[in-house]
Write a protein that holds these residues in place. Structure first.
Motif, PDB file in Angstrom:
ATOM      1  N   LYS A  83     -33.986 -14.360 -31.017  1.00 47.32           N
ATOM      2  CA  LYS A  83     -33.288 -14.948 -32.167  1.00 47.32           C
ATOM      3  C   LYS A  83     -32.481 -13.920 -32.957  1.00 47.32           C
ATOM      4  O   LYS A  83     -31.823 -14.261 -33.928  1.00 47.32           O
TER       5      LYS A  83
ATOM      6  N   SER B 154     -39.317  -5.123 -33.840  1.00 48.42           N
ATOM      7  CA  SER B 154     -40.191  -6.004 -33.066  1.00 48.42           C
ATOM      8  C   SER B 154     -41.418  -5.250 -32.560  1.00 48.42           C
ATOM      9  O   SER B 154     -42.512  -5.819 -32.481  1.00 48.42           O
TER      10      SER B 154
ATOM     11  N   LEU C  54     -39.697 -13.570 -29.774  1.00 49.22           N
ATOM     12  CA  LEU C  54     -38.895 -14.432 -30.654  1.00 49.22           C
ATOM     13  C   LEU C  54     -37.934 -13.621 -31.509  1.00 49.22           C
ATOM     14  O   LEU C  54     -36.789 -14.019 -31.733  1.00 49.22           O
TER      15      LEU C  54
END
Length: 129
Positions: free
Chosen positions: A54, A12, A50
């Motif tokens: 997720k 990320s 996100l």
């Protein structure tokens, strides 16, 4: 579980940095790197959140190139270099923002691809005797 969390955070983070560079490059191409960088950071933070929420797992990216790709690439690169040289001779101040913006976008894409390609390889531990 700790290793998976670390890999997810690393992935990320790479997405965030890539979005930031791509946004700055696009902003520089339009004469507003501050706005492009801010938009890129916003998109990067959004995607980073996100991905973490997720639990998106990176998958390896595989692709194959045709055998004559090198020849085609070098031919296109040669034409681009010739056109850039001619542009610099006639109007050097017009070319700089576009070359710099395009370069930053390419750097962002390379960072993103390097981050994605890393997950396709299995990490091996070396033992020291």
């Amino acid at each position: 579980m700790v290793k998976d969390s670390h890999e997810l955070r690393h992935f990320s983070g790479l997405v965030f940095v890539a979005c930031m560079f791509i946004g700055a490059g696009i902003g520089l191409a339009f004469g507003r790197p501050d706005v492009g960088g801010a938009i890129g950071m916003g998109v990067g933070f959004l995607l980073m959140g996100l991905i973490r929420v997720k639990n998106v797992e990176p998958t390896p990216v595989t692709f194959s190139l045709p055998k004559n790709f090198g020849n085609i690439f070098l031919s296109i690169l040669g034409v681009i270099v010739i056109l850039v040289g001619i542009s610099i001779l006639f109007n050097p101040e017009f070319l700089y923002p576009y070359v710099a913006g395009f370069s930053i976008v390419v750097i962002g894409l390379l960072i993103l691809l390097a981050g994605l390609a890393r997950y396709g390889k299995k990490e091996t531990q070396k033992t020291v005797e």
